[in-house]
Design a protein around this motif. Structure first.
Motif, short mmCIF file in Angstrom:
data_model
loop_
_atom_site.label_atom_id
_atom_site.label_comp_id
_atom_site.label_asym_id
_atom_site.label_seq_id
_atom_site.Cartn_x
_atom_site.Cartn_y
_atom_site.Cartn_z
N UNK A 10 54.19 -3.55 48.37
CA UNK A 10 53.70 -2.29 48.92
C UNK A 10 53.04 -2.54 50.27
N UNK A 11 53.17 -1.54 51.15
CA UNK A 11 52.55 -1.63 52.47
C UNK A 11 52.17 -0.21 52.92
N UNK A 12 50.93 -0.04 53.37
CA UNK A 12 50.42 1.27 53.77
C UNK A 12 50.73 1.51 55.25
N UNK A 13 51.23 2.73 55.58
CA UNK A 13 51.56 3.09 56.96
C UNK A 13 50.44 3.87 57.62
N UNK A 14 50.82 4.66 58.67
CA UNK A 14 49.82 5.41 59.44
C UNK A 14 49.10 6.46 58.59
N UNK A 15 49.90 7.26 57.88
CA UNK A 15 49.34 8.39 57.13
C UNK A 15 49.52 8.25 55.63
N UNK A 16 50.48 7.45 55.20
CA UNK A 16 50.79 7.30 53.79
C UNK A 16 51.47 5.95 53.57
N UNK A 17 51.68 5.55 52.32
CA UNK A 17 52.38 4.27 52.08
C UNK A 17 53.78 4.27 52.69
N UNK A 18 54.12 3.20 53.39
CA UNK A 18 55.49 3.06 53.90
C UNK A 18 56.45 2.82 52.74
N UNK A 45 59.03 -4.21 56.28
CA UNK A 45 59.44 -4.90 55.05
C UNK A 45 59.97 -6.30 55.37
N UNK A 46 60.80 -6.43 56.40
CA UNK A 46 61.32 -7.75 56.78
C UNK A 46 60.18 -8.68 57.20
N UNK A 47 59.24 -8.16 58.01
CA UNK A 47 58.11 -8.98 58.46
C UNK A 47 57.22 -9.40 57.29
N UNK A 48 57.11 -8.54 56.29
CA UNK A 48 56.32 -8.88 55.11
C UNK A 48 57.00 -9.97 54.29
N UNK A 52 55.07 -12.77 58.07
CA UNK A 52 54.37 -12.40 59.31
C UNK A 52 53.27 -11.39 59.00
N UNK A 53 53.55 -10.45 58.09
CA UNK A 53 52.56 -9.47 57.63
C UNK A 53 52.23 -9.75 56.16
N UNK A 54 51.00 -9.41 55.79
CA UNK A 54 50.59 -9.57 54.40
C UNK A 54 50.79 -8.25 53.65
N UNK A 55 51.33 -8.28 52.45
CA UNK A 55 51.52 -7.04 51.69
C UNK A 55 50.19 -6.51 51.18
N UNK A 56 50.10 -5.19 51.00
CA UNK A 56 48.92 -4.61 50.38
C UNK A 56 48.96 -4.82 48.87
N UNK A 57 50.18 -4.93 48.34
CA UNK A 57 50.37 -5.24 46.92
C UNK A 57 51.65 -6.05 46.78
#
Length: 630
Positions: A10-18, A45-48, A52-57
């Motif tokens: 899971x990854x959170x975006x600007x206004x809601x979860x991506x 998603x690819x970066x996660x 490169x990016x850490x997931x929120x879950x």
């Protein structure tokens, strides 16, 4: 063998979860595409997955024996690094050894010394001991195919296309089993894309990629993951099979939606009568009805027929008169355009084809009068309204909202059927819906900004459109809308694009940017030209192979005297020389005709040119045979 396991990501975006609850795996040999509209989180998603990016879950687990090589959209580099040091900047002991070997080879070419020879010999022995010659050959082949010959050039000196090739080389040479590729075809020329396609099809490595190139998707991928409404769904097969399955799904969902609405008509009447909710059955019925009313409703993709009431073109549209442009590299001059002349006619849709660095964007900049030619002139008609979509646009005021940015150009767009669309409605057709219209331009992603620029450009209602790589950063949905518009566009169109599907669909004539700065014409589709070039290359290889065999045969018979020409052969030789001169003269005339403005005449000249080229090839071959004995 399983190479990758993604669990509940899971990854959170600007206004809601991506995205939430993303779970899937990749096995050895899988070729998978991740598709979805801009803003759904494909790159995130690819970066996660790449770390490169850490997931929120959730978790990402990569098989230890596999290893990941990641090609991001935005390439980071040190401008002072050489191409060699950038490509081999890795922890891999194998690649470190190959880098040292490459450096030793380069040193041997520049200076012959005992120390250089000794180092070269030592590294050659190490490659032999570690059984790396086959791997070194693969690395050298990849670098060669990507045109990376001058490995000592600095990264800061490279064009966007060359930077992408270097980044791609860095990923492909790594000794890993899993490739993550984010828009791998962006900024590459069409020839390189064709090579990359063949490489990915034939390699045993697994691939997870994001791309909008539909030919590429079809040829490479055997699985499609669609990122939609925050989750991923698997479709077995290539992109064409995905489209067929999506159409069936849409029909099923539409039928289901109609049935639900039919049921709710009765249930709403029952609810309006205010039933007593004390009973268990009545309470359950009310809860069920409320769940149906508040459900996420099916919405079909918009089928937007995109034809605007276009401006009238005058008699004179745009003319190029002997336009030339040179660029200085070090102490030498490089000719990108050499005395190019052309008169544009109404309704022409021309694609520009050439390798990276051949001058495609330079030609567009001269036509748009962004830069001046060294010689020659550009004459624009009085009624010509030109709009130029540039590769790297500059937004002067990013504090304007999305809607304000569009309203600067026009508040209403008149459509061809007599109706009109407001700026807000027009934005909605390109996916700018709801709150985003009131968000500052500065908050948009790179892809969203480019899509916004396209909307602004079309709101200007031009009659001559220039598009420089419009397919970069656009999702397939946006591409389909753009294609609908361009197919119905009545004005002139000039396109540079690496997307073969897009070029085949829109352009019916090509400008070919040659290495010497000349521009030749080709009447036909992009894929036809690629097939034609491939055929020429095969014939050239066969001809060289035949010539090599012939030379070897001649060397093996050094004492054999060549038979002199007979009287009949001597006459044939003389007539052949005259015939070749006539064909070459006619070929020159046809080249002039092919740069003309009459489409029918250009097409006719193109067909005759192909016939004469084939006849000349046969005549040359026969002349060479006779000339050796003359």
């Amino acid at each position: 063998m399983n190479l990758l396991s993604v669990n509940n990501l899971a990854r959170i975006g600007r206004e809601k979860p991506l995205f939430t609850g993303v779970t899937f795996g990749l096995n050895e040999g899988d070729k998978v595409a991740l598709i979805g509209r801009n803003g759904t989180g494909k790159s995130t998603l690819l970066n996660t997955i790449a770390g490169v990016l850490q997931p929120d879950e959730g978790t990402v687990v990569v098989n230890r024996e596999a290893g990941i090589s990641f090609l991001p959209q935005d390439i980071s580099f040190n401008k002072d690094d050489t191409i060699r040091s950038h490509i081999f900047k890795t922890d891999s002991p194998k690649l470190a050894l190959i880098r040292e070997y490459e450096e030793a080879c380069s040193l041997m070419q520049s200076q012959m010394s005992d120390s250089a020879q000794k180092r070269f010999d030592e590294l050659s022995i190490q490659l032999e001991q570690k059984n790396l010659w086959n791997y070194e050959t693969q690395v050298a082949s990849i670098l060669s195919e990507l045109g990376l010959t001058d490995m000592d050039r600095r990264m800061g000196q490279l064009s966007g296309g060359m930077l992408k090739k270097v980044a791609l080389a860095q990923v492909l040479v790594e000794d890993t089993k899993l490739l993550l590729l984010d828009e791998p075809t962006n900024h590459l020329d069409i020839s390189t894309i064709a090579w990359l396609q063949e490489y990915l099809v034939s390699t045993n490595r697994s691939v997870l990629m994001v791309t909008h190139d539909r030919y590429f998707l079809d040829a490479v991928c055997n699985h499609i993951y669609e990122l939609f409404r925050g989750s991923v769904k698997l479709y077995i097969g290539n992109y064409s099979q995905y489209l067929e399955k999506k159409e069936v799904e849409a029909q099923i969902e539409a039928n289901t939606e109609r049935r639900i609405e039919s049921v709710l008509r009765f249930e709403r009447d029952w609810l309006m009568r205010g039933p007593c909710a004390r009973g268990t059955k009545a309470k359950a019925r009310i809860q069920h009805d409320m769940a149906l009313i508040n459900r996420e409703k099916f919405t079909a993709d918009k089928d937007f027929t995109f034809e605007v009431a276009g401006r009238r073109l005058g008699g004179k549209i745009l003319e190029l008169h002997s336009v030339s442009k040179n660029f200085t590299k070090g102490f030498s001059k490089s000719s990108v355009l050499n005395s190019f002349s052309y008169t544009f006619n109404k309704g022409e849709k021309i694609g520009i084809f050439g390798n990276n660095g051949s001058g495609k964007t330079t030609l567009l900049n001269i036509i748009a009068q962004k830069i001046q030619p060294d010689s020659g002139s550009v004459v624009c008609g009085v009624n010509t309204a030109l709009a130029y979509y540039e590769q790297n646009p500059v937004f002067e005021n990013t504090e304007l909202t999305v809607l304000e940015y569009i309203k600067e150009v026009a508040e209403v767009m008149q459509m061809n059927d007599g109706t009109s669309l407001s700026a807000s409605q027009f934005l909605e057709q390109f996916g700018f819906e709801g709150k985003i219209q009131y968000s500052p331009v500065s908050t948009l992603s790179g892809g969203e900004r480019k899509r916004l620029l396209l909307v602004r450009l079309l709101m200007q209602n031009p009659n001559f459109i220039i598009l420089d790589e419009p397919t970069n950063d656009f999702d397939i949905f946006t591409m389909n809308i753009l294609e609908q518009f361009l197919l119905g566009f009545k004005g002139c169109l000039l396109i540079v694009s690496h997307d073969r599907y897009f070029m085949d669909k829109i352009a019916d004539t090509l400008f070919i940017m040659e290495d010497d700065g000349s521009v030749s014409g080709y009447v036909g589709k992009c894929s036809e030209y690629i097939a034609y070039k491939k055929l020429l290359k095969q014939e050239e290889s066969q001809s060289k192979a035949g010539q090599k065999n012939q030379n070897e045969e001649e060397k093996s018979k050094p004492t054999e005297q060549k038979k002199k020409l007979s009287f009949k052969e001597q006459k044939e030789f003389e007539e052949l020389e005259k015939h070749i001169a006539e064909l070459e003269s006619r070929q020159s005339q046809l080249e002039e005709a092919m740069s003309g403005s009459d489409y029918a005449e250009v097409s006719k000249a193109g067909e005759e040119y192909k016939t004469i080229a084939a006849e000349l090839e046969t005549s040359y071959a026969r002349w060479e045979v006779l000339a050796e004995r003359a």
